[in-house]
Design a protein around this motif. Structure first.
Motif, mmCIF file in Angstrom:
data_model
loop_
_atom_site.group_PDB
_atom_site.id
_atom_site.type_symbol
_atom_site.label_atom_id
_atom_site.label_comp_id
_atom_site.label_asym_id
_atom_site.label_seq_id
_atom_site.Cartn_x
_atom_site.Cartn_y
_atom_site.Cartn_z
ATOM 1 N N VAL A 88 0.865 -1.172 0.000
ATOM 2 C CA VAL A 88 0.000 0.000 0.000
ATOM 3 C C VAL A 88 0.907 1.229 0.000
ATOM 4 C CG1 VAL A 88 -1.809 1.257 1.223
ATOM 5 C CG2 VAL A 88 -1.742 -1.232 1.367
ATOM 6 N N VAL A 89 0.777 2.054 -1.028
ATOM 7 C CA VAL A 89 1.552 3.300 -1.132
ATOM 8 C C VAL A 89 0.568 4.418 -1.420
ATOM 9 C CG1 VAL A 89 3.478 4.488 -2.262
ATOM 10 C CG2 VAL A 89 3.422 1.988 -2.233
ATOM 11 N N TYR A 90 0.666 5.502 -0.669
ATOM 12 C CA TYR A 90 -0.238 6.632 -0.893
ATOM 13 C C TYR A 90 0.534 7.943 -0.805
ATOM 14 C CZ TYR A 90 -0.449 6.561 4.260
ATOM 15 O OH TYR A 90 -0.142 6.547 5.594
ATOM 16 N N ASN A 91 -0.149 9.035 -1.098
ATOM 17 C CA ASN A 91 0.458 10.372 -1.166
ATOM 18 C C ASN A 91 1.537 10.447 -2.250
ATOM 19 O OD1 ASN A 91 -1.260 10.983 0.909
ATOM 20 N ND2 ASN A 91 0.313 11.090 2.486
ATOM 21 N N ILE A 92 1.316 9.703 -3.330
ATOM 22 C CA ILE A 92 2.204 9.786 -4.487
ATOM 23 C C ILE A 92 1.826 11.069 -5.235
ATOM 24 C CG2 ILE A 92 2.907 8.694 -6.652
ATOM 25 C CD1 ILE A 92 1.978 5.982 -5.378
ATOM 26 N N PRO A 93 2.776 11.973 -5.461
ATOM 27 C CA PRO A 93 2.454 13.249 -6.116
ATOM 28 C C PRO A 93 1.769 13.059 -7.474
ATOM 29 C CG PRO A 93 4.706 13.283 -5.265
ATOM 30 C CD PRO A 93 4.210 11.868 -5.136
ATOM 31 N N SER A 94 0.895 13.986 -7.808
ATOM 32 C CA SER A 94 0.147 13.902 -9.070
ATOM 33 C C SER A 94 1.047 14.029 -10.288
ATOM 34 C CB SER A 94 -0.944 14.972 -9.117
ATOM 35 O OG SER A 94 -0.358 16.260 -9.092
ATOM 36 N N THR A 95 2.260 14.529 -10.123
ATOM 37 C CA THR A 95 3.203 14.660 -11.230
ATOM 38 C C THR A 95 3.937 13.351 -11.520
ATOM 39 O OG1 THR A 95 4.869 15.450 -9.662
ATOM 40 C CG2 THR A 95 3.590 17.124 -10.854
ATOM 41 N N THR A 96 3.749 12.357 -10.682
ATOM 42 C CA THR A 96 4.421 11.058 -10.818
ATOM 43 C C THR A 96 3.565 10.128 -11.663
ATOM 44 O OG1 THR A 96 5.444 11.325 -8.651
ATOM 45 C CG2 THR A 96 5.355 9.089 -9.535
ATOM 46 N N GLU A 109 13.451 4.442 -0.169
ATOM 47 C CA GLU A 109 14.345 5.451 -0.751
ATOM 48 C C GLU A 109 14.117 5.695 -2.237
ATOM 49 O OE1 GLU A 109 18.224 2.551 -1.404
ATOM 50 O OE2 GLU A 109 17.960 3.587 0.492
ATOM 51 N N LYS A 110 13.497 4.747 -2.944
ATOM 52 C CA LYS A 110 13.250 4.920 -4.374
ATOM 53 C C LYS A 110 11.848 5.468 -4.668
ATOM 54 C CE LYS A 110 16.382 1.300 -6.026
ATOM 55 N NZ LYS A 110 16.461 0.060 -6.822
ATOM 56 N N LEU A 111 11.088 5.754 -3.625
ATOM 57 C CA LEU A 111 9.751 6.325 -3.808
ATOM 58 C C LEU A 111 9.856 7.823 -4.047
ATOM 59 C CD1 LEU A 111 7.732 4.549 -0.979
ATOM 60 C CD2 LEU A 111 7.443 4.238 -3.444
ATOM 61 N N PRO A 112 8.865 8.404 -4.732
ATOM 62 C CA PRO A 112 8.857 9.857 -4.909
ATOM 63 C C PRO A 112 8.747 10.554 -3.543
ATOM 64 C CG PRO A 112 7.100 8.825 -6.191
ATOM 65 C CD PRO A 112 7.718 7.763 -5.363
ATOM 66 N N LYS A 113 9.303 11.733 -3.458
ATOM 67 C CA LYS A 113 9.245 12.513 -2.217
ATOM 68 C C LYS A 113 7.795 12.709 -1.778
ATOM 69 C CE LYS A 113 10.662 16.758 -0.094
ATOM 70 N NZ LYS A 113 11.898 17.307 0.322
ATOM 71 N N GLY A 114 7.527 12.407 -0.523
ATOM 72 C CA GLY A 114 6.186 12.570 0.037
ATOM 73 C C GLY A 114 5.356 11.299 0.048
ATOM 74 N N ALA A 115 5.714 10.317 -0.774
ATOM 75 C CA ALA A 115 4.956 9.056 -0.815
ATOM 76 C C ALA A 115 5.155 8.290 0.490
ATOM 77 C CB ALA A 115 5.392 8.215 -2.005
ATOM 78 N N LYS A 152 -3.124 14.712 0.101
ATOM 79 C CA LYS A 152 -2.558 13.870 1.149
ATOM 80 C C LYS A 152 -3.643 13.156 1.929
ATOM 81 C CE LYS A 152 1.816 15.837 2.300
ATOM 82 N NZ LYS A 152 2.709 16.085 3.390
ATOM 83 N N ILE A 153 -3.349 11.913 2.244
ATOM 84 C CA ILE A 153 -4.155 11.160 3.202
ATOM 85 C C ILE A 153 -3.404 11.270 4.521
ATOM 86 C CG2 ILE A 153 -4.940 8.873 3.899
ATOM 87 C CD1 ILE A 153 -5.167 8.151 0.935
ATOM 88 N N GLU A 154 -4.036 11.830 5.523
ATOM 89 C CA GLU A 154 -3.414 12.011 6.836
ATOM 90 C C GLU A 154 -3.813 10.851 7.739
ATOM 91 O OE1 GLU A 154 -1.277 14.377 7.535
ATOM 92 O OE2 GLU A 154 -1.582 15.701 5.807
ATOM 93 N N LEU A 155 -2.866 9.958 8.021
ATOM 94 C CA LEU A 155 -3.107 8.798 8.882
ATOM 95 C C LEU A 155 -1.864 8.530 9.722
ATOM 96 C CD1 LEU A 155 -4.802 6.333 6.371
ATOM 97 C CD2 LEU A 155 -5.882 7.420 8.332
ATOM 98 N N PRO A 156 -2.039 7.861 10.871
ATOM 99 C CA PRO A 156 -0.868 7.469 11.659
ATOM 100 C C PRO A 156 -0.014 6.473 10.879
ATOM 101 C CG PRO A 156 -2.924 7.009 12.864
ATOM 102 C CD PRO A 156 -3.294 7.477 11.496
ATOM 103 N N LYS A 157 1.288 6.450 11.166
ATOM 104 C CA LYS A 157 2.228 5.571 10.465
ATOM 105 C C LYS A 157 1.832 4.101 10.584
ATOM 106 C CE LYS A 157 7.103 4.514 10.000
ATOM 107 N NZ LYS A 157 7.364 4.828 8.619
ATOM 108 N N ASP A 158 1.205 3.707 11.676
ATOM 109 C CA ASP A 158 0.843 2.294 11.875
ATOM 110 C C ASP A 158 -0.606 1.985 11.480
ATOM 111 O OD1 ASP A 158 -0.397 3.648 13.955
ATOM 112 O OD2 ASP A 158 0.088 2.138 15.465
ATOM 113 N N ALA A 159 -1.223 2.857 10.688
ATOM 114 C CA ALA A 159 -2.605 2.614 10.242
ATOM 115 C C ALA A 159 -2.688 1.291 9.482
ATOM 116 C CB ALA A 159 -3.084 3.759 9.357
#
Length: 184
Positions: A88-96, A109-115, A152-159
């Motif tokens: 599950v990967v979210y908050n991938i920028p719309s430019t990606t 480390e290979k994910l886009p910044k913010g993902a 952005k989806i705002e959720l705790p890291k352990d969601a």
């Protein structure tokens, strides 16, 4: 004549809408739709000895209004009663519009910044490859890209993956998928 004009206009609008809806697509150079996963995409653990490397994924731009993307890999055939979340990967920028091979490592480390990578059913924040129980029929692995109407989806890291999935579906403008299989 007037009726013919409106039917023609309606047909053109429908054709453009259908064409636009068909444009949002997901693909991988490593995986052909409906094919079997390779050793690279198999889990390393639970009796499986794969390389546990996430495949490259690329997609066409989402519908108008897309502000971010999310990706899921889900096995609906897992004998859990609720399936199995492999990635599950979210908050991938719309430019990606692509993720490289190995983007799903736990380091991210290979994910886009913010993902952000959510916690999978393996208990990790990263890609977890296929590893169905021995003797089960081949399981289906559904790779899906979602175009989201929020940045952005705002959720705790352990969601949980289920909670992340709920947020993805609540904010989805469209999605594209392909299925791969694996059994042992």
């Amino acid at each position: 004549m007037f009726k013919y004009f409106f039917v023609t206009i309606f047909t053109l609008i429908l054709a453009v809408s259908v064409t636009h809806a068909q444009e949002f697509s997901l693909k991988s150079n490593a995986i052909e739709p409906n094919s079997f996963l390779s050793e690279s995409q198999l889990f390393n653990g639970f009796g499986c000895t794969g390389k546990n490397i996430s495949p490259d994924l690329s997609w066409t731009s989402g519908p108008n209004g897309t502000k971010s993307y999310a990706i899921t890999v889900y096995d609906p055939d897992a004998p859990t009663g609720s399936g199995w979340w492999h990635w599950v990967v979210y908050n991938i920028p719309s430019t990606t519009t692509e993720l490289v091979t190995g983007a799903g490592s736990e380091s991210g480390e290979k994910l886009p910044k913010g993902a952000v990578q959510g916690r999978t059913d393996f208990g990790i924040n990263g890609f977890g490859g296929a590893c169905p129980p021995e003797g089960d029929k081949a399981h289906r692995y559904i790779f899906t890209i979602y175009a989201l109407k929020i940045e952005k989806i705002e959720l705790p890291k352990d969601a949980s993956s289920a909670l992340i999935g709920f947020m993805i579906n609540a904010n989805s403008l469209g999605k594209a998928s392909f299925v791969a299989k694996y059994g042992r």
